[in-house]
Design a protein around this motif. Structure first.
Motif, short mmCIF file in Angstrom:
data_model
loop_
_atom_site.label_atom_id
_atom_site.label_comp_id
_atom_site.label_asym_id
_atom_site.label_seq_id
_atom_site.Cartn_x
_atom_site.Cartn_y
_atom_site.Cartn_z
N TYR A 7 6.05 6.40 -14.90
CA TYR A 7 5.96 6.03 -14.14
C TYR A 7 5.61 4.73 -13.60
N ARG B 8 5.35 0.88 -10.87
CA ARG B 8 5.30 0.02 -9.32
C ARG B 8 5.86 -1.05 -10.01
N GLN C 83 9.30 -3.82 -3.18
CA GLN C 83 8.53 -2.70 -4.56
C GLN C 83 9.52 -1.53 -5.12
N ALA C 84 10.03 -1.10 -5.94
CA ALA C 84 9.89 -0.11 -6.20
C ALA C 84 9.62 0.54 -8.07
N ILE C 85 10.47 2.46 -7.79
CA ILE C 85 9.48 2.51 -8.90
C ILE C 85 10.63 2.51 -10.23
N GLU D 40 14.06 4.27 -5.75
CA GLU D 40 13.82 3.71 -4.78
C GLU D 40 12.11 3.70 -4.64
N ASP D 41 11.23 2.96 -4.41
CA ASP D 41 9.65 3.65 -3.60
C ASP D 41 9.15 4.27 -2.05
N ASP E 23 2.95 6.20 -1.45
CA ASP E 23 2.46 7.05 -2.36
C ASP E 23 1.76 8.10 -1.45
#
Length: 326
Positions: free
Chosen positions: A33, A35, A42-44, A88-89, A92
């Protein structure tokens, strides 16, 4: 954690040209994964490289979960030939770190994860394969295939099969639900200002017994869950579902059989990750998994399996297989 060769072109083709690509994590599989960060968003980026991985189940289950009111990542773009998926992020903020930072809040932090499983139980299983006896048996066999040889044990294989055959009826659901299978504190994200639960790592979902995800959460291989917390969360689940009216104790029998099956499987998997895949930190978690397994084996429903372990696995062979084999 170098981005895959096609990552930049994939992002460019889907409106993320020039994005910075930063490593986030790998896991026990071949998936990785990253970022993607570009112009304040931001997205994954999931890298699920074929032929080792297939992102289609993840995408299908993510959409099923969203359609049924659960927070799975939105699929922003995908290239199935390359195994690239832009998600979609969720950030954390994981349940794991939240509990570690505020151990006095463990019960209140775990409660929403229990409530989500109560809601999941109200829906018939999604379009996923069955979690049947054959799968349960195949998974449990990882213990005798990997852990036993690693610690110098030649196990009684016929007795192993017979012991599990004697208990697996308890683990088969009459009304299967979607079992996410890796439902634990490191895969549950606290999203947004409300810190609602976001789901990750559900691509291996099957249609099985609702007790399985409770085991995954409350007998977590990656962090110690106090038996008092486990008991309180089981009581919460059973009070909120029809499992509380379990006159024959069928639900708790299923919980402990699935707990023993899952923990035996994990001991095999963690040994394989060390020996085959060169990941020696996984065996360090095996002593914790043994503690969970022994708690399950103490239950009367597991008497045949407990007898097999007593006859085949001495106390000094129960622990970190890497350390035992040294």
């Amino acid at each position: 954690m170098t981005p895959p060769p096609g990552a930049a072109a994939f992002l460019d083709a889907h409106g993320w040209g020039g994005a910075q690509i930063l490593p986030v994590a790998g896991d026990a599989s071949f998936r990785r994964y990253f970022r993607a960060i570009e112009a304040g968003r931001q997205a994954i980026l999931m890298d699920a490289p074929p032929p080792h991985e297939d992102p289609r189940p993840f995408i299908a289950i993510a959409r099923w979960l969203v359609d049924h009111g659960f927070a799975a990542p939105e699929i922003l773009a995908s290239d199935l030939d390359q195994g690239l998926v832009l998600l979609e992020d969720f950030g954390d903020d994981r349940l794991r770190e939240a509990v570690d930072a505020a151990p006095d809040d463990e019960l209140s932090l775990y409660a929403p994860a229990i409530d989500l499983l109560v809601r999941l139980r109200t829906h018939p299983a999604g379009p996923v394969p069955p979690y049947d006896r054959a799968v349960l048996k195949r998974e449990a066999a990882l213990f005798v295939e990997w852990y036993c040889p690693a610690v110098g044990i030649e196990p009684d294989l016929a007795g192993w099969d017979a012991a599990w055959d004697a208990v697996f009826d308890h683990a088969i659901a009459l009304a299967p639900v979607t079992v996410l299978r890796d439902y634990h504190a490191e895969n549950l994200m606290l999203v947004g200002s409300e810190r609602s639960l976001g789901l990750l790592d559900f691509q291996d979902a099957l249609a099985g017994h609702p007790a399985y995800d409770l085991v995954s959460l409350l007998q977590d291989a990656r962090r110690d869950v106090d038996p008092a917390v486990e008991a309180a969360m089981l009581a919460r689940y059973r009070t909120a579902s029809d499992a509380v009216a379990d006159a024959g104790n069928d639900f708790m029998n299923a919980y402990h059989v699935l707990g023993a099956q899952r923990n035996a499987k994990i001991l095999g998997i963690f040994t394989r990750l060390w020996q085959r895949d060169g990941k020696p930190h996984y065996p360090t978690m095996c002593p914790r998994v043994w503690r969970y397994l022994e708690r399950d084996l103490a239950q009367p429903v597991l008497a045949p399996v407990a007898a097999w372990f007593a006859a085949n696995v001495p106390a000094d062979r129960r622990g970190d297989p890497l350390a035992i084999a040294a």
